[in-house]
Scaffold this motif. Structure first.
Motif, PDB file in Angstrom:
ATOM      1  N   ILE A 194       0.905  -1.132   0.165  1.00  0.00           N
ATOM      2  CA  ILE A 194      -0.112   0.405   0.168  1.00  0.00           C
ATOM      3  C   ILE A 194       1.048   0.846   0.067  1.00  0.00           C
ATOM      4  O   ILE A 194       0.763   2.100  -0.883  1.00  0.00           O
ATOM      5  CB  ILE A 194      -0.578  -0.128   1.355  1.00  0.00           C
ATOM      6  CG1 ILE A 194      -1.987  -1.445   0.893  1.00  0.00           C
ATOM      7  CG2 ILE A 194      -1.467   1.291   1.667  1.00  0.00           C
ATOM      8  CD1 ILE A 194      -2.817  -1.769   2.798  1.00  0.00           C
ATOM      9  N   LYS A 195       2.448   1.451   0.979  1.00  0.00           N
ATOM     10  CA  LYS A 195       2.983   2.316   1.172  1.00  0.00           C
ATOM     11  C   LYS A 195       3.876   2.713  -0.752  1.00  0.00           C
ATOM     12  O   LYS A 195       3.843   3.604  -0.569  1.00  0.00           O
ATOM     13  CB  LYS A 195       4.118   2.262   1.830  1.00  0.00           C
ATOM     14  CG  LYS A 195       5.451   3.295   2.571  1.00  0.00           C
ATOM     15  CD  LYS A 195       6.173   2.796   3.133  1.00  0.00           C
ATOM     16  CE  LYS A 195       6.733   4.407   3.373  1.00  0.00           C
ATOM     17  NZ  LYS A 195       8.158   4.025   2.168  1.00  0.00           N
ATOM     18  N   LEU A 196       4.029   1.798  -1.439  1.00  0.00           N
ATOM     19  CA  LEU A 196       4.449   1.598  -2.564  1.00  0.00           C
ATOM     20  C   LEU A 196       3.909   2.156  -3.605  1.00  0.00           C
ATOM     21  O   LEU A 196       3.661   2.929  -4.450  1.00  0.00           O
ATOM     22  CB  LEU A 196       5.251   0.544  -3.034  1.00  0.00           C
ATOM     23  CG  LEU A 196       6.303  -0.171  -1.587  1.00  0.00           C
ATOM     24  CD1 LEU A 196       7.088  -1.789  -2.728  1.00  0.00           C
ATOM     25  CD2 LEU A 196       7.131   0.981  -2.561  1.00  0.00           C
ATOM     26  N   PHE A 197       2.287   1.818  -3.260  1.00  0.00           N
ATOM     27  CA  PHE A 197       1.338   2.261  -4.570  1.00  0.00           C
ATOM     28  C   PHE A 197       0.814   3.637  -3.979  1.00  0.00           C
ATOM     29  O   PHE A 197       0.281   4.331  -5.337  1.00  0.00           O
ATOM     30  CB  PHE A 197      -0.001   1.320  -4.424  1.00  0.00           C
ATOM     31  CG  PHE A 197       0.174  -0.029  -4.840  1.00  0.00           C
ATOM     32  CD1 PHE A 197       0.241  -0.052  -6.341  1.00  0.00           C
ATOM     33  CD2 PHE A 197      -0.441  -1.266  -4.168  1.00  0.00           C
ATOM     34  CE1 PHE A 197       0.026  -1.167  -6.747  1.00  0.00           C
ATOM     35  CE2 PHE A 197      -0.537  -1.696  -5.044  1.00  0.00           C
ATOM     36  CZ  PHE A 197       0.045  -2.113  -6.294  1.00  0.00           C
ATOM     37  N   SER A 198       0.973   3.932  -3.014  1.00  0.00           N
ATOM     38  CA  SER A 198       0.890   5.455  -2.716  1.00  0.00           C
ATOM     39  C   SER A 198       1.280   6.268  -3.268  1.00  0.00           C
ATOM     40  O   SER A 198       1.622   7.615  -3.216  1.00  0.00           O
ATOM     41  CB  SER A 198       0.913   5.864  -0.928  1.00  0.00           C
ATOM     42  OG  SER A 198       2.363   5.427  -0.692  1.00  0.00           O
ATOM     43  N   ASP A 199       3.182   6.407  -3.238  1.00  0.00           N
ATOM     44  CA  ASP A 199       3.575   7.234  -4.262  1.00  0.00           C
ATOM     45  C   ASP A 199       3.873   6.832  -5.720  1.00  0.00           C
ATOM     46  O   ASP A 199       4.861   7.605  -6.541  1.00  0.00           O
ATOM     47  CB  ASP A 199       5.209   6.481  -4.326  1.00  0.00           C
ATOM     48  CG  ASP A 199       5.325   6.693  -2.534  1.00  0.00           C
ATOM     49  OD1 ASP A 199       5.376   7.670  -2.192  1.00  0.00           O
ATOM     50  OD2 ASP A 199       6.085   5.704  -1.975  1.00  0.00           O
ATOM     51  N   SER A 200       2.828   5.848  -6.356  1.00  0.00           N
ATOM     52  CA  SER A 200       2.189   5.449  -7.765  1.00  0.00           C
ATOM     53  C   SER A 200       1.356   7.188  -8.185  1.00  0.00           C
ATOM     54  O   SER A 200       0.835   6.817  -8.208  1.00  0.00           O
ATOM     55  CB  SER A 200       2.250   4.339  -8.728  1.00  0.00           C
ATOM     56  OG  SER A 200       2.138   4.153  -9.116  1.00  0.00           O
ATOM     57  N   ASP A 201       2.026   6.946  -9.796  1.00  0.00           N
ATOM     58  CA  ASP A 201       0.863   7.940 -10.206  1.00  0.00           C
ATOM     59  C   ASP A 201      -0.142   7.085 -11.159  1.00  0.00           C
ATOM     60  O   ASP A 201      -1.282   7.532 -11.642  1.00  0.00           O
ATOM     61  CB  ASP A 201       1.561   8.456 -11.520  1.00  0.00           C
ATOM     62  CG  ASP A 201       3.351   8.998 -11.037  1.00  0.00           C
ATOM     63  OD1 ASP A 201       2.883   9.998  -9.802  1.00  0.00           O
ATOM     64  OD2 ASP A 201       3.677   9.207 -11.782  1.00  0.00           O
TER      65      ASP A 201
END
Length: 330
Positions: A188-195
Motif C-alpha cells: 500500500i505504501k509503495l502504491f501511494s507513491d505510484s501515479d
C-alpha cells in the motif's frame, strides 16, 4: 500547420491608421531676421523656400515602414509550426508481486513439465517468468516477506531486471515466519507513491499470518480504500497443520475485501492457471499520450526586418558613396 501562440496581437495591425487622425508633427527652428536678406540670397546663390514644410516619404520608404510593422506584429503573435501528432504508450498498470519466502517454501512438492521435482519457490519462479513475459505493458514490482516484509524490486518497466532480482531470492532470506498483513501494508505504501490508477497486488503464500503488525484483514480494508485489488494464491497442501497450515479463511477474506479473487495451487499447473485467470481479469492496459511538437517561428519575421533594413541602408549608403566619387572625378 502554422498557429499563433498570441493571436490577439494581430489586432494591433490597424493601429497605424489611427495616426492619420492626428495632425502632422511640427518642429520649430530658430531663425535670424536681417534687413539685407535679398543681398544674402544673391551672395549664397540659394533659392528661398517656405518657412514650414511637411516631409514626405518616398514610395519605397512607405513600403518598408508598413512591411516592418506587419512583420513586428507577426513576431509578437509568435507563429509556431505544429508538427504531426506523436503518440507514446506507457505502462497502464502497476502490478506488485508479493512472494512468501518462509521456511515452508522448501517443501519439494511441485513437479516441472520435464518431470523434475522442485521446491515451491522454484516452481513460483518458473511461473512468474511466464507472467513477466506476458505483462509487457505493466510496471512490475516485487516484495518478499517472511518474518518481515522487504521491497526487492520497485515498480519498473525493465522486466529483465525484475526477473534477475526475482532469481536472486532465496528461501529464508526474509526470516522463517509469515507476516502476511505487513506485506500488504508495504505494498500500500509503495502504491501511494505510484501515479497509476490501476493497482494490482498478487499475494503468494503457503502459510498463515504469524504476527503482522497490521492484521491481514485490516490491511486489506486499507488497500481497498486506496484502490488496490488483491489476488491471493495459496500454494501447498491445505490439510497441513501447525504453523505451516494454510489459513484459507483469512486468505479468502482478504481477496473479497480488496475486490480480488483467491486461488489454490496444489501443483504448478494450477499455479499457472491462476496467473492466466488473473491475466484475463486484469488484461493488458496501455495509456496513450498524444502530443504535437511545436517549433517557434517568431525569429523569421525578425530576421526579415533586419535583412530589409540592412539592404535598404546599405544600398543608399553605397549609392551616396558612388555619387560622391562621380562628382569628385576629374
Amino acid at each position: 500547420m502554422i498557429e499563433f501562440a498570441f493571436p490577439l496581437a494581430l489586432l494591433l495591425l490597424p493601429l497605424p491608421l489611427l495616426i492619420r487622425l492626428f495632425p502632422a508633427y511640427k518642429e520649430s527652428r530658430d531663425s535670424v531676421k536681417v534687413p539685407f536678406f535679398d543681398k544674402l540670397v544673391d551672395l549664397s546663390e540659394q533659392k528661398p523656400e517656405q518657412g514650414a514644410r511637411i516631409l514626405r516619404r518616398s514610395t519605397l520608404q512607405k513600403i518598408l515602414v508598413n512591411l516592418t510593422w506587419l512583420l513586428l506584429i507577426l513576431a509578437a503573435a509568435k507563429p509556431q509550426w505544429i508538427g504531426p501528432p506523436i503518440e507514446q504508450q506507457k505502462s497502464g498498470r502497476d502490478l506488485m508481486i508479493a512472494v512468501d519466502l518462509s521456511g515452508s517454501m522448501e517443501a519439494r512438492d511441485f513437479t516441472l513439465p520435464s518431470g523434475v521435482t522442485v521446491d515451491r519457490l522454484d516452481a513460483v519462479k518458473q511461473v512468474l517468468k511466464e507472467l513477466a513475459a506476458n505483462r509487457e505493458s505493466d510496471r512490475l514490482g516485487l516484495i518478499v516477506f517472511g518474518a518481515a516484509a522487504y521491497l526487492q524490486t520497485p515498480f519498473t518497466d525493465d522486466h529483465q531486471v525484475w526477473q534477475q532480482l526475482l532469481d536472486e531470492t532465496e528461501i529464508g532470506m526474509a526470516g522463517p515466519s509469515t507476516v502476511f498483513g505487513d506485506a500488504i501494508g508495504l505494498s500500500i505504501k509503495l502504491f501511494s507513491d505510484s501515479d497509476s490508477d490501476n493497482r494490482v497486488l498478487i499475494m503468494l503464500t503457503d502459510g498463515n499470518d504469524t504476527g503482522s503488525t497490521v492484521p491481514p484483514v485490516d490491511a486489506a480494508k486499507v488497500a481497498a480504500a486506496n484502490g488496490v485489488r488483491i489476488y491471493t494464491i495459496a500454494i501447498g497442501d491445505p490439510a497441513t497443520v501447525g504453523e505451516d497450515a494454510l489459513d484459507m479463511d483469512t486468505i479468502t477474506r482478504v481477496s473479497e475485501i480488496a475486490d480480488g479473487r483467491t486461488f489454490r495451487a496444489l501443483d504448478q499447473d494450477e499455479m499457472r492457471q491462476a496467473y492466466i485467470t488473473i491475466g484475463e481479469l486484469e488484461p493488458e492496459l496501455y495509456e496513450t499520450i498524444s502530443f504535437r511538437p511545436r517549433q517557434s517561428l517568431h525569429w523569421v519575421p525578425m530576421a526579415l526586418i533586419s535583412t530589409l533594413y540592412l539592404f535598404y541602408h546599405g544600398f543608399f549608403a553605397f549609392a551616396s558613396l558612388w555619387a560622391g566619387r562621380v562628382t569628385n572625378a576629374p
